[in-house]
Design a protein around this motif. Structure first.
Motif, PDB file in Angstrom:
ATOM      1  N   ARG A 298       4.069  -0.494  12.430  1.00 52.24           N
ATOM      2  CA  ARG A 298       2.742  -1.029  12.120  1.00 52.24           C
ATOM      3  C   ARG A 298       1.606  -0.019  12.318  1.00 52.24           C
ATOM      4  O   ARG A 298       0.608  -0.307  13.001  1.00 52.24           O
ATOM      5  N   ARG A 300      -1.762   2.008  11.200  1.00 49.95           N
ATOM      6  CA  ARG A 300      -2.899   1.760  10.312  1.00 49.95           C
ATOM      7  C   ARG A 300      -3.189   3.036   9.536  1.00 49.95           C
ATOM      8  O   ARG A 300      -3.493   4.073  10.137  1.00 49.95           O
ATOM      9  N   ILE A 306      -1.480  -1.598   6.699  1.00 49.39           N
ATOM     10  CA  ILE A 306      -0.576  -1.556   7.854  1.00 49.39           C
ATOM     11  C   ILE A 306       0.843  -1.875   7.382  1.00 49.39           C
ATOM     12  O   ILE A 306       1.276  -3.034   7.399  1.00 49.39           O
TER      13      ILE A 306
END
Length: 410
Positions: A298, A300, A306
């Protein structure tokens, strides 16, 4: 029909003691995606015996029952036949199975290959004797409809058969498919007292499943599938121990009851929504991949996107000099029908989007559309046979995907 009709439909057929719901996600073996000779949604004979008790007999060879079936989501009507092939019990053959027939081929939404992966709800209407006289069906046409159903009855995963009785709720899967109880079902003394005070997170439940189902001797595909089953049983044990005393204590108001019911549904949705990627993360680590160096969970990246997993890292992805050919991304979605499009824009530098799914098959048309869009399905080997024969060679197993990651890290 408008979307609101589904909510009205569920309200209409949610009649205590007058209906019984059977819910599943349609597999490629249910539809005509595999070109099966005897296509039709699988319904176990234990359930059919319940709604058509006259089928449970050895006194008549291959007993059957005809009933009206309305696919309300697609404005379709069929006079359907439920038949029990009882040759084994009858003493004339080896068959011991039930089947529904007379759906009308590909013109039926239940047999349409494009319905593969769709959530289907069968609402059997019962007479005063508890026997079905007709059935109303809703085949979900997009994720929003699936969400509406799951908000009411809880998550329904591929391969899972759910019986839901209005006024009572969801029955345990063991009532549908007789199977020996596994050791993942926790006894009261195995449940942490802290979990009875605060419901455990998905990570905590998966850690318990890993403890009960170690990596010894299993490849990543078999390990993933085995642990998913184990995790669900662990979850059920804790859910019962946590919520049942609160339910038994009663409620001071309707709002309190609704709040508790909402909490139960939310815990189920939370577990189901995050389970697959958390299992994948654990197996990556067990296979020697290092977090933040070989993979990142996950991260960014550009424009706030994401992805579930990025390989080898966000740092490498954002380095313009790092070859794009050595970058990979993986999305984890239990079901991929319609939802696969959500991964298309998750990592601009990576043209091929790998998607790990547990869905039991897709139609040839669905697969062709995915392939043209640059989506590569990653499917545990035990599920490959549920896909059309000419699609299977294009599937990547979970173990093969991990092997590919090792190669780009060299």
């Amino acid at each position: 029909m408008a979307l609101v009709d589904l909510a009205d439909w569920m309200d209409e057929f949610e009649r205590p003691e007058k209906s019984l719901w059977y819910i599943k996600r349609l597999s490629a073996n249910d539809t005509l995606a595999n070109n099966a000779h005897q296509a039709g949604p699988y319904i176990p004979k234990s359930f059919l015996f319940r709604v058509f008790p006259q089928l449970d007999t050895s006194e008549v060879k291959n007993p059957d029952a005809h009933f009206d079936l309305y696919i309300d989501s697609h404005v379709d009507y069929r006079r359907v036949r439920a038949v029990y092939y009882n040759g084994k019990r009858y003493g004339d053959g080896t068959r011991d199975e039930s089947r529904l027939t007379n759906f009308g081929g590909r013109t039926s939404a239940l047999l349409d290959p494009e319905s593969t992966g769709a959530l289907a709800v069968f609402a059997f209407l019962l007479d005063d004797a508890g026997q079905a006289n007709e059935c109303h069906v809703w085949v979900s046409r997009h994720p929003t409809e699936e969400d509406l159903v799951e908000e009411r009855i809880g998550p329904v995963e591929p391969g899972q058969l759910v019986v839901w009785e209005p006024g009572i709720g969801r029955e345990m899967p063991s009532l549908l498919v007789p199977a020996p109880r596994t050791s993942c079902r926790l006894s009261s003394d195995e449940i942490s007292p802290a979990w009875l005070e605060k419901f455990p997170s998905g990570e905590e439940i998966i850690r318990k499943a890993v403890e009960l189902r170690s990596a010894t001797g299993l490849n990543p595909d078999a390990r993933l599938m085995r642990r998913r089953v184990c995790e669900f049983e662990v979850f059920q044990s804790i859910e019962e121990a946590y919520f049942l005393p609160r339910i038994s204590a009663g409620f001071p108001s309707i709002e309190a009851f609704i709040s508790q019911a909402h909490a139960i549904l939310q815990s189920r949705k939370s577990r189901s929504g995050n389970s697959l990627e958390l299992h994948a993360r654990q197996i990556f680590i067990e296979e020697g991949l290092r977090s933040l160096q070989d993979f990142q969970h996950r991260p960014r990246i550009e424009n706030g996107k994401i992805p579930d997993f990025l390989f080898p890292s966000k740092t490498a992805y954002e380095d313009a000099d790092f070859p794009a050919t050595r970058l990979r991304m993986l999305a984890a979605k239990t079901t991929c029908k319609d939802r696969w499009r959500q991964v298309l824009n998750e990592a601009d530098r990576i043209p091929v989007k790998h998607l790990l799914t547990l869905q039991e098959g897709v139609s040839e048309g669905q697969f062709r559309e995915m392939k043209e869009a640059g989506v590569q399905l990653v499917v545990p080997t035990g599920l490959h046979d549920s896909f059309p024969e000419n699609v299977r060679p294009n599937l990547v197993s979970f173990e093969e995907f991990i092997g590919d990651i090792r190669l780009i890290l060299l």
